[in-house]
Design a protein around this motif. Structure first.
Motif, PDB file in Angstrom:
ATOM      1  N   THR A  22       0.831  -1.200   0.000  1.00  0.00           N
ATOM      2  CA  THR A  22       0.000   0.000   0.000  1.00  0.00           C
ATOM      3  C   THR A  22       0.866   1.251   0.000  1.00  0.00           C
ATOM      4  OG1 THR A  22      -0.142   0.051   2.425  1.00  0.00           O
ATOM      5  CG2 THR A  22      -1.870  -1.160   1.239  1.00  0.00           C
ATOM      6  N   VAL A  23       0.240   2.357  -0.359  1.00  0.00           N
ATOM      7  CA  VAL A  23       0.857   3.674  -0.299  1.00  0.00           C
ATOM      8  C   VAL A  23      -0.021   4.529   0.607  1.00  0.00           C
ATOM      9  CG1 VAL A  23       1.482   5.745  -1.597  1.00  0.00           C
ATOM     10  CG2 VAL A  23       1.838   3.482  -2.611  1.00  0.00           C
ATOM     11  N   THR A  24       0.568   5.195   1.591  1.00  0.00           N
ATOM     12  CA  THR A  24      -0.194   6.033   2.508  1.00  0.00           C
ATOM     13  C   THR A  24      -0.089   7.489   2.094  1.00  0.00           C
ATOM     14  OG1 THR A  24       0.141   4.495   4.349  1.00  0.00           O
ATOM     15  CG2 THR A  24      -0.489   6.751   4.904  1.00  0.00           C
ATOM     16  N   LEU A  25      -1.239   8.135   1.964  1.00  0.00           N
ATOM     17  CA  LEU A  25      -1.308   9.537   1.561  1.00  0.00           C
ATOM     18  C   LEU A  25      -2.129  10.327   2.563  1.00  0.00           C
ATOM     19  CD1 LEU A  25      -2.295   9.040  -2.205  1.00  0.00           C
ATOM     20  CD2 LEU A  25       0.009   9.382  -1.315  1.00  0.00           C
ATOM     21  N   SER A  26      -1.777  11.587   2.752  1.00  0.00           N
ATOM     22  CA  SER A  26      -2.661  12.474   3.489  1.00  0.00           C
ATOM     23  C   SER A  26      -3.891  12.730   2.632  1.00  0.00           C
ATOM     24  CB  SER A  26      -1.959  13.794   3.805  1.00  0.00           C
ATOM     25  OG  SER A  26      -1.782  14.555   2.612  1.00  0.00           O
ATOM     26  N   LEU A  27      -4.949  13.258   3.239  1.00  0.00           N
ATOM     27  CA  LEU A  27      -6.161  13.534   2.467  1.00  0.00           C
ATOM     28  C   LEU A  27      -5.900  14.561   1.372  1.00  0.00           C
ATOM     29  CD1 LEU A  27      -8.862  13.565   5.300  1.00  0.00           C
ATOM     30  CD2 LEU A  27      -8.233  11.705   3.755  1.00  0.00           C
ATOM     31  N   GLU A  28      -5.093  15.563   1.667  1.00  0.00           N
ATOM     32  CA  GLU A  28      -4.777  16.571   0.648  1.00  0.00           C
ATOM     33  C   GLU A  28      -3.962  15.966  -0.485  1.00  0.00           C
ATOM     34  OE1 GLU A  28      -5.861  19.630   0.156  1.00  0.00           O
ATOM     35  OE2 GLU A  28      -7.197  19.244   1.828  1.00  0.00           O
ATOM     36  N   GLU A  29      -3.028  15.080  -0.159  1.00  0.00           N
ATOM     37  CA  GLU A  29      -2.244  14.408  -1.202  1.00  0.00           C
ATOM     38  C   GLU A  29      -3.141  13.531  -2.069  1.00  0.00           C
ATOM     39  OE1 GLU A  29       2.117  13.964   1.016  1.00  0.00           O
ATOM     40  OE2 GLU A  29       0.552  12.459   1.340  1.00  0.00           O
ATOM     41  N   ALA A  30      -4.091  12.854  -1.434  1.00  0.00           N
ATOM     42  CA  ALA A  30      -5.013  12.006  -2.188  1.00  0.00           C
ATOM     43  C   ALA A  30      -5.895  12.842  -3.108  1.00  0.00           C
ATOM     44  CB  ALA A  30      -5.871  11.189  -1.232  1.00  0.00           C
ATOM     45  N   LEU A  31      -6.375  13.984  -2.619  1.00  0.00           N
ATOM     46  CA  LEU A  31      -7.182  14.872  -3.449  1.00  0.00           C
ATOM     47  C   LEU A  31      -6.388  15.367  -4.653  1.00  0.00           C
ATOM     48  CD1 LEU A  31      -9.098  17.017  -0.803  1.00  0.00           C
ATOM     49  CD2 LEU A  31     -10.136  15.610  -2.594  1.00  0.00           C
ATOM     50  N   LEU A  32      -5.153  15.749  -4.425  1.00  0.00           N
ATOM     51  CA  LEU A  32      -4.308  16.229  -5.518  1.00  0.00           C
ATOM     52  C   LEU A  32      -4.069  15.127  -6.545  1.00  0.00           C
ATOM     53  CD1 LEU A  32      -2.552  18.519  -6.669  1.00  0.00           C
ATOM     54  CD2 LEU A  32      -0.652  17.633  -5.299  1.00  0.00           C
ATOM     55  N   LEU A  33      -3.781  13.921  -6.064  1.00  0.00           N
ATOM     56  CA  LEU A  33      -3.576  12.772  -6.950  1.00  0.00           C
ATOM     57  C   LEU A  33      -4.785  12.560  -7.853  1.00  0.00           C
ATOM     58  CD1 LEU A  33      -2.011  10.020  -7.614  1.00  0.00           C
ATOM     59  CD2 LEU A  33      -3.515   9.012  -5.875  1.00  0.00           C
ATOM     60  N   CYS A  34      -5.968  12.527  -7.253  1.00  0.00           N
ATOM     61  CA  CYS A  34      -7.189  12.238  -8.002  1.00  0.00           C
ATOM     62  C   CYS A  34      -7.580  13.401  -8.915  1.00  0.00           C
ATOM     63  CB  CYS A  34      -8.332  11.922  -7.039  1.00  0.00           C
ATOM     64  SG  CYS A  34      -8.077  10.419  -6.071  1.00  0.00           S
ATOM     65  N   ARG A  35      -7.436  14.607  -8.418  1.00  0.00           N
ATOM     66  CA  ARG A  35      -7.800  15.788  -9.209  1.00  0.00           C
ATOM     67  C   ARG A  35      -6.944  15.883 -10.466  1.00  0.00           C
ATOM     68  NH1 ARG A  35      -6.164  19.544  -5.870  1.00  0.00           N
ATOM     69  NH2 ARG A  35      -8.007  19.379  -4.521  1.00  0.00           N
ATOM     70  N   GLU A  36      -5.656  15.696 -10.325  1.00  0.00           N
ATOM     71  CA  GLU A  36      -4.760  15.825 -11.475  1.00  0.00           C
ATOM     72  C   GLU A  36      -4.985  14.698 -12.477  1.00  0.00           C
ATOM     73  OE1 GLU A  36      -0.775  16.193  -9.996  1.00  0.00           O
ATOM     74  OE2 GLU A  36      -1.030  18.339  -9.571  1.00  0.00           O
ATOM     75  N   ALA A  37      -5.247  13.490 -11.996  1.00  0.00           N
ATOM     76  CA  ALA A  37      -5.533  12.376 -12.903  1.00  0.00           C
ATOM     77  C   ALA A  37      -6.807  12.639 -13.693  1.00  0.00           C
ATOM     78  CB  ALA A  37      -5.648  11.077 -12.116  1.00  0.00           C
ATOM     79  N   ALA A  38      -7.834  13.156 -13.016  1.00  0.00           N
ATOM     80  CA  ALA A  38      -9.097  13.455 -13.696  1.00  0.00           C
ATOM     81  C   ALA A  38      -8.899  14.518 -14.774  1.00  0.00           C
ATOM     82  CB  ALA A  38     -10.147  13.903 -12.685  1.00  0.00           C
ATOM     83  N   MET A  39      -8.079  15.513 -14.491  1.00  0.00           N
ATOM     84  CA  MET A  39      -7.833  16.552 -15.494  1.00  0.00           C
ATOM     85  C   MET A  39      -7.046  15.997 -16.678  1.00  0.00           C
ATOM     86  SD  MET A  39      -7.198  19.913 -13.069  1.00  0.00           S
ATOM     87  CE  MET A  39      -7.120  21.035 -14.467  1.00  0.00           C
ATOM     88  N   ARG A  40      -6.115  15.092 -16.412  1.00  0.00           N
ATOM     89  CA  ARG A  40      -5.389  14.465 -17.526  1.00  0.00           C
ATOM     90  C   ARG A  40      -6.305  13.566 -18.352  1.00  0.00           C
ATOM     91  NH1 ARG A  40      -1.408  13.786 -13.481  1.00  0.00           N
ATOM     92  NH2 ARG A  40      -1.900  11.565 -13.312  1.00  0.00           N
ATOM     93  N   ALA A  41      -7.362  13.057 -17.726  1.00  0.00           N
ATOM     94  CA  ALA A  41      -8.322  12.209 -18.443  1.00  0.00           C
ATOM     95  C   ALA A  41      -9.342  13.025 -19.224  1.00  0.00           C
ATOM     96  CB  ALA A  41      -9.045  11.287 -17.459  1.00  0.00           C
ATOM     97  N   GLY A  42      -9.318  14.341 -19.061  1.00  0.00           N
ATOM     98  CA  GLY A  42     -10.207  15.184 -19.855  1.00  0.00           C
ATOM     99  C   GLY A  42     -11.205  16.002 -19.081  1.00  0.00           C
ATOM    100  N   ALA A  43     -11.129  15.981 -17.754  1.00  0.00           N
ATOM    101  CA  ALA A  43     -12.072  16.754 -16.952  1.00  0.00           C
ATOM    102  C   ALA A  43     -11.591  18.187 -16.785  1.00  0.00           C
ATOM    103  CB  ALA A  43     -12.241  16.122 -15.570  1.00  0.00           C
ATOM    104  N   GLY A  44     -12.541  19.120 -16.771  1.00  0.00           N
ATOM    105  CA  GLY A  44     -12.233  20.476 -16.395  1.00  0.00           C
ATOM    106  C   GLY A  44     -12.005  20.555 -14.900  1.00  0.00           C
ATOM    107  N   GLU A  45     -11.590  21.710 -14.426  1.00  0.00           N
ATOM    108  CA  GLU A  45     -11.244  21.843 -13.013  1.00  0.00           C
ATOM    109  C   GLU A  45     -12.417  21.517 -12.089  1.00  0.00           C
ATOM    110  OE1 GLU A  45      -9.435  25.507 -11.962  1.00  0.00           O
ATOM    111  OE2 GLU A  45      -7.842  25.366 -13.467  1.00  0.00           O
ATOM    112  N   ALA A  46     -13.612  21.998 -12.430  1.00  0.00           N
ATOM    113  CA  ALA A  46     -14.768  21.797 -11.550  1.00  0.00           C
ATOM    114  C   ALA A  46     -15.144  20.319 -11.462  1.00  0.00           C
ATOM    115  CB  ALA A  46     -15.954  22.619 -12.041  1.00  0.00           C
ATOM    116  N   THR A  47     -15.203  19.631 -12.600  1.00  0.00           N
ATOM    117  CA  THR A  47     -15.544  18.211 -12.586  1.00  0.00           C
ATOM    118  C   THR A  47     -14.450  17.395 -11.912  1.00  0.00           C
ATOM    119  OG1 THR A  47     -16.924  18.342 -14.565  1.00  0.00           O
ATOM    120  CG2 THR A  47     -15.977  16.194 -14.057  1.00  0.00           C
ATOM    121  N   ALA A  48     -13.182  17.743 -12.169  1.00  0.00           N
ATOM    122  CA  ALA A  48     -12.075  17.028 -11.535  1.00  0.00           C
ATOM    123  C   ALA A  48     -12.147  17.159 -10.019  1.00  0.00           C
ATOM    124  CB  ALA A  48     -10.738  17.569 -12.045  1.00  0.00           C
TER     125      ALA A  48
END
Length: 333
Positions: free
Chosen positions: A4-30
């Motif tokens: 496993t990899v342990t992340l803080s909640l802010e790190e997890a949010l950043l991970l998911c937000r940036e991946a969503a934007m790379r997948a084609g989401a705008g900032e609000a949807t990401a």
């Protein structure tokens, strides 16, 4: 045991937000998808948590989620807010309407949010939990592509059609009830199929309508309702609230959420109620009643485990499977 990899909640949010934007989401949807995924993981709901974000990422790339669209909100009556998600995520429309929904409930005592034309929403408890945090009672229902056999049927006619309820508790964690109309959530069957595990009897039928414990056969067949006819009736009730009232696709007509390029066009119904306008002591009385139920009678109170998981995650971060982390971190790169 997987690494496993342990992340803080802010790190997890950043991970998911940036991946969503790379997948084609705008900032609000990401932001909306990242917040819902991380909140579910934080609350101990891993099946609809960060691992579930991969479904969103694949759907963004395939076009099943329009990641750049803005939902269209309207007010046909004082206490009713409508949202046309326009093929986007279910979460963004709710985010856009949340403050208005809460204020309307406080003004009129009750308010309704009804949405159509959205992707499926993952954890339904996420929506009512946010209302409870705002000292409101929430009730929600949603649908999606057909996965569940109706009463007397052997083919899928409903989605898992979950319903969720939450209420504020004075001095404690909100009461949160979130359950599917099916005997189990589809993601649990799919995970068992991926891992080569059997599933319990009573969960599903195969493609020929026969009871099965083979998870791979169940994925190609139909889930069964909990409680037989009673669970199937609840699935129908949810279908009417989520799809019928909103004008969303009936589950029978909804495109799949794991393949193709079309949105399932799911519906979402959320009712917000201000209990203080009816009984100013509601949350205090509820706290005392839940203490009595759990302490004297040994009743399991939904929401307490989520609160404990949340407290631990806020203190120590969240541990996610290393392979899931690598897939999300490397998405689109």
């Amino acid at each position: 045991m997987s690494e496993t990899v342990t992340l803080s909640l802010e790190e997890a949010l950043l991970l998911c937000r940036e991946a969503a934007m790379r997948a084609g989401a705008g900032e609000a949807t990401a932001e909306a998808l990242a917040r819902a995924s991380v909140d579910a993981e934080r609350d101990g709901q891993a099946t609809v948590g960060i691992g579930h974000l991969i479904d969103y990422l694949e759907s963004l790339e395939a076009g099943r989620i329009d990641g750049t669209v803005e939902p269209e909100l309207s007010r046909p009556a004082g206490a009713i807010i409508l949202s046309d998600a326009k093929g986007g995520s279910a979460h963004l429309g709710f985010d856009r309407a949340f403050d208005d929904l809460a204020q309307t409930a406080r003004q009129f005592g009750v308010a309704v949010f009804s949405q159509n034309n959205a992707f499926t929403c993952g954890s339904l408890g996420y929506f009512v939990g946010r209302l409870a945090e705002a000292d409101l009672v929430g009730f929600a229902a949603t649908n999606g592509p057909a996965l569940l056999a109706g009463s007397g049927a052997t083919k899928p006619v409903y989605c898992t059609n979950p319903l969720a309820f939450a209420a504020p508790v004075e001095g404690g964690a909100p009461l949160v009830i979130d359950q599917a109309s099916s005997a189990t959530a589809f993601v649990n069957v799919r995970k068992a199929a991926q891992e080569g595990r059997d599933i319990p009897e009573g969960w599903a039928l195969d493609a020929e309508g026969r009871p099965t414990t083979d998870a791979k056969a169940a994925v190609k067949g139909a889930l069964l309702a909990f409680g037989g006819v009673r669970g199937a009736n609840i699935a129908l009730m949810v279908e009417v609230l989520a799809a019928g009232i909103s004008g969303a696709n009936w589950s029978l007509d909804a495109p799949g959420f794991t393949s193709g390029s079309q949105s399932p066009g799911s519906g979402l119904f959320v009712l917000a109620l201000d209990p203080k306008l009816i009984d100013p002591d509601f949350s205090t009385r509820l706290a005392a009643q839940l203490d009595r139920l759990s302490g004297t009678y040994g009743v399991h109170i939904p929401g307490l485990a989520k609160a404990a998981a949340r407290e631990k995650a806020e203190r120590s971060g969240i541990a996610i499977d290393k392979e899931i982390y690598k897939r999300i971190a490397g998405w689109g790169q």
